[in-house]
Design an enzyme around this catalytic site. Structure first.
Site, PDB file in Angstrom:
ATOM      1  N   HIS A  39      -2.015   8.600   0.366  1.00 34.93           N
ATOM      2  CA  HIS A  39      -2.754   8.827   1.619  1.00 34.93           C
ATOM      3  C   HIS A  39      -3.539  10.118   1.416  1.00 34.93           C
ATOM      4  O   HIS A  39      -2.981  11.212   1.507  1.00 34.93           O
ATOM      5  CB  HIS A  39      -1.781   8.985   2.789  1.00 34.93           C
ATOM      6  CG  HIS A  39      -0.913   7.779   3.028  1.00 34.93           C
ATOM      7  ND1 HIS A  39      -1.236   6.781   3.914  1.00 34.93           N
ATOM      8  CD2 HIS A  39       0.273   7.400   2.481  1.00 34.93           C
ATOM      9  CE1 HIS A  39      -0.279   5.851   3.920  1.00 34.93           C
ATOM     10  NE2 HIS A  39       0.650   6.201   3.054  1.00 34.93           N
ATOM     11  N   ASN A  41      -4.632   3.743   6.574  1.00 33.43           N
ATOM     12  CA  ASN A  41      -4.280   4.261   7.912  1.00 33.43           C
ATOM     13  C   ASN A  41      -4.853   5.660   8.104  1.00 33.43           C
ATOM     14  O   ASN A  41      -4.158   6.619   8.446  1.00 33.43           O
ATOM     15  CB  ASN A  41      -2.756   4.248   8.119  1.00 33.43           C
ATOM     16  CG  ASN A  41      -2.007   5.114   7.109  1.00 33.43           C
ATOM     17  OD1 ASN A  41      -2.510   5.384   6.020  1.00 33.43           O
ATOM     18  ND2 ASN A  41      -0.807   5.536   7.448  1.00 33.43           N
ATOM     19  N   GLU A  53      -1.511  -0.577   3.077  1.00 30.96           N
ATOM     20  CA  GLU A  53      -0.289  -1.159   3.491  1.00 30.96           C
ATOM     21  C   GLU A  53      -0.439  -1.792   4.874  1.00 30.96           C
ATOM     22  O   GLU A  53      -0.929  -1.176   5.807  1.00 30.96           O
ATOM     23  CB  GLU A  53       0.855  -0.138   3.474  1.00 30.96           C
ATOM     24  CG  GLU A  53       0.615   1.140   4.270  1.00 30.96           C
ATOM     25  CD  GLU A  53       1.762   2.130   4.100  1.00 30.96           C
ATOM     26  OE1 GLU A  53       2.926   1.762   4.336  1.00 30.96           O
ATOM     27  OE2 GLU A  53       1.468   3.298   3.750  1.00 30.96           O
ATOM     28  N   HIS A  73       4.117  -2.900   4.232  1.00 32.87           N
ATOM     29  CA  HIS A  73       5.125  -1.923   4.666  1.00 32.87           C
ATOM     30  C   HIS A  73       6.149  -2.722   5.470  1.00 32.87           C
ATOM     31  O   HIS A  73       5.905  -3.079   6.626  1.00 32.87           O
ATOM     32  CB  HIS A  73       4.463  -0.843   5.531  1.00 32.87           C
ATOM     33  CG  HIS A  73       5.413   0.216   6.006  1.00 32.87           C
ATOM     34  ND1 HIS A  73       5.219   1.552   5.762  1.00 32.87           N
ATOM     35  CD2 HIS A  73       6.572   0.142   6.701  1.00 32.87           C
ATOM     36  CE1 HIS A  73       6.217   2.254   6.282  1.00 32.87           C
ATOM     37  NE2 HIS A  73       7.047   1.411   6.881  1.00 32.87           N
ATOM     38  N   HIS A 105       7.053   0.769  -1.316  1.00 31.86           N
ATOM     39  CA  HIS A 105       8.216   1.669  -1.180  1.00 31.86           C
ATOM     40  C   HIS A 105       9.540   0.977  -0.811  1.00 31.86           C
ATOM     41  O   HIS A 105      10.135   1.289   0.221  1.00 31.86           O
ATOM     42  CB  HIS A 105       7.911   2.796  -0.184  1.00 31.86           C
ATOM     43  CG  HIS A 105       7.129   2.406   1.052  1.00 31.86           C
ATOM     44  ND1 HIS A 105       7.495   1.357   1.885  1.00 31.86           N
ATOM     45  CD2 HIS A 105       6.000   2.930   1.591  1.00 31.86           C
ATOM     46  CE1 HIS A 105       6.624   1.279   2.878  1.00 31.86           C
ATOM     47  NE2 HIS A 105       5.703   2.207   2.713  1.00 31.86           N
ATOM     48  N   ASP A 157       3.655   7.120  -2.644  1.00 40.42           N
ATOM     49  CA  ASP A 157       3.482   7.190  -1.186  1.00 40.42           C
ATOM     50  C   ASP A 157       3.199   8.643  -0.769  1.00 40.42           C
ATOM     51  O   ASP A 157       3.798   9.156   0.177  1.00 40.42           O
ATOM     52  CB  ASP A 157       4.690   6.613  -0.439  1.00 40.42           C
ATOM     53  CG  ASP A 157       4.390   6.414   1.051  1.00 40.42           C
ATOM     54  OD1 ASP A 157       3.239   6.619   1.474  1.00 40.42           O
ATOM     55  OD2 ASP A 157       5.327   6.049   1.805  1.00 40.42           O
TER      56      ASP A 157
HETATM   57  O1  DOR Z   1       6.471   8.203   5.685  1.00 39.88           O
HETATM   58  C1  DOR Z   1       5.391   7.625   5.766  1.00 39.88           C
HETATM   59  N1  DOR Z   1       4.243   8.296   5.983  1.00 39.88           N
HETATM   60  N2  DOR Z   1       5.360   6.301   5.675  1.00 39.88           N
HETATM   61  C2  DOR Z   1       4.245   5.599   5.943  1.00 39.88           C
HETATM   62  O2  DOR Z   1       4.270   4.409   5.865  1.00 39.88           O
HETATM   63  C3  DOR Z   1       3.007   6.280   6.375  1.00 39.88           C
HETATM   64  C4  DOR Z   1       2.989   7.657   5.846  1.00 39.88           C
HETATM   65  C5  DOR Z   1       1.877   8.498   6.439  1.00 39.88           C
HETATM   66  O3  DOR Z   1       0.732   8.042   6.458  1.00 39.88           O
HETATM   67  O4  DOR Z   1       2.153   9.631   6.823  1.00 39.88           O
END
Ligand code: DOR
Length: 422
Positions: free
Chosen positions: A56, A88, A139, A173, A218, A285
């Site tokens: 991300h 996202n 995801e 996810h 994950h 992740d």
């Molecule tokens: O822990 C997480 N953080 N799991 C996710 O699926 C999204 C991610 C985030 O974008 O911060």
């Protein structure tokens, strides 16, 4: 005159040779001739640089956490030459307009090759995103998480029909969330249990038409992995945090160890190590949040940990300690993820794109101040890691002896990208 030579490097097969690189491609392995730039790799191991298929990179209104520049500096300083960004984001990757703007911005600022996935939501323009070059989709949230709302079974089913017919990969996810407020790592793990993850995998498998290609993100427990592999063609990834950390080994109220899916017990993570050989992909992740955000009470602190820079160092340390094989690490961080994504993987071979990580075999203590993510902290503080001294991205030493340079970061578009006339 050769552009770049990695001199006297130890190759994955044990040979010692010079790797000659011209215009981003390995042109010769053996002894080298006249050269523009030489990097002395004596007593260093050179392997193909990793792809992290789950990061991300934030940016835009979330730039206090990370942006493309800091996130990809963190990647190359950790031996990663390509990242796959999750959708996202703010704004989310639901429209061609948002997607194309993100691709253009990454082109201008990324230190490594990159791909961007399309969102799977009720309003996402799946076909438009596929034609615009989304590498994969997801995801796809089958449970709520930071910056992701859970999709209904109907939306999952109808999206998988469109994506299956297009031939696109969907990354999932998979979690089930029990109601309640969480105040500690153990409560967080109890409300998002492995049994719920396994049930979510079963649900998504049952909603997927036969032609849908699924990759589960994950996976945190052996029971969920057992459900993933019941459907032919499925693949999955495991994160370094689920391999190297467990909630029992942390202060229960420390929000820095809160992520989705949560950390599990030590016994559960040992089970993941027992099945290490069969795990196809390791991906980080990488989900940075600021220390200020993590300073909130446990119940409201965001979920997610940074990890793109520490994934390879943790694994390479395990290699040098003799706990896992180098071949297994290269398979899980290079060959298999590139194959699943439908892209050509770099190799230490003539004709390959020169994405190469050079490791000096010296373990170091992982400390936040030597890392490069803007978030400025790491859940692995104090643990041992073997970091690369050099990471070559497309023939350019993007990371070398503590310095960064931007070369030509490639955009990996998906197979749906429409032809655009020159
Ligand atoms: O822990 C997480 N953080 N799991 C996710 O699926 C999204 C991610 C985030 O974008 O911060």
């Amino acid at each position: 005159m050769t552009d770049l030579v990695l001199k006297s490097a130890r190759l994955p097969d044990g040979r010692i040779a010079d790797i000659s690189i011209d215009r981003g491609v390995i042109t010769h392995i053996g002894s080298s001739g006249p050269v523009d730039t030489t990097i002395d790799c004596r007593s260093c191991l050179c392997i193909p640089a990793a792809i992290d298929m789950h990061v991300h990179m934030r940016d835009g209104p979330q730039s206090a956490k990370e942006d493309w520049g800091t996130g990809t500096q963190s990647a190359v300083a950790g031996g990663v030459a390509a990242v796959v960004d999750q959708p996202n984001t703010m704004p989310p990757m639901e429209s061609v307009e948002n997607f194309s703007a993100r691709v253009a911005h990454a082109h201008e600022t990324s230190f490594c090759h990159f791909a961007i996935n399309g969102s799977v939501t009720e309003t996402a323009d799946l076909t438009g995103l596929w034609e615009a070059g989304a590498l994969a989709f997801g995801e796809m949230f089958a449970a709520p998480s930071s910056y992701g709302s859970a999709l209904s079974p109907e939306v999952i089913r109808s999206s998988l029909v469109v994506l299956g017919n297009a031939g696109a990969l969907t990354t999932v996810h998979a979690e089930e969330v029990r109601p309640g407020e969480v105040h500690s790592l153990v409560e967080h793990a109890m409300l998002r249990p492995v049994s719920g993850e396994a049930a979510a995998v079963d649900l998504v498998n049952s909603l997927a038409p036969a032609n849908a290609r699924l990759h589960y993100c994950h996976m945190s427990g052996a029971a969920s992995i057992a459900r993933v592999v019941t459907r032919p063609g499925n693949s999955y990834e495991v994160t370094p945090h689920h391999l190297f950390l467990s909630f029992e080994e942390q202060d229960p109220s420390n929000t820095h160890f809160r992520m989705n899916p949560p950390l599990r017990t030590k016994a559960e993570r040992m089970e993941l190590w027992r099945m290490f050989e069969s795990i196809p992909v390791i991906a980080s992740d990488h989900a940075p949040h600021t220390t200020l955000e993590k300073a909130q009470p446990f119940s409201t602190a965001p979920s997610g940990v940074p990890g793109v820079e520490t994934m390879m160092p943790l694994l390479m340390n395990a290699v040098f300690e003799g706990k896992i094989s180098l071949d297994a690490v290269v398979a899980k961080t290079v060959t298999n993820p590139y194959h699943i994504l439908g892209l050509a993987a770099p190799k230490i071979a003539v004709g390959s794109r020169a994405d190469i990580a050079v490791y000096a075999k010296q373990p170091e203590k992982i400390l936040p101040e030597r890392l490069h993510s803007r978030c400025g902290w790491t859940p692995y503080e104090g643990m041992a890691g073997v970091f690369p001294v050099t990471t070559v991205v497309g023939g350019v030493p993007a990371w070398h002896n503590g310095e960064f340079s931007r070369g030509e970061a490639l955009w990996f578009a998906g197979k749906g990208k429409s032809f655009t006339a020159p």
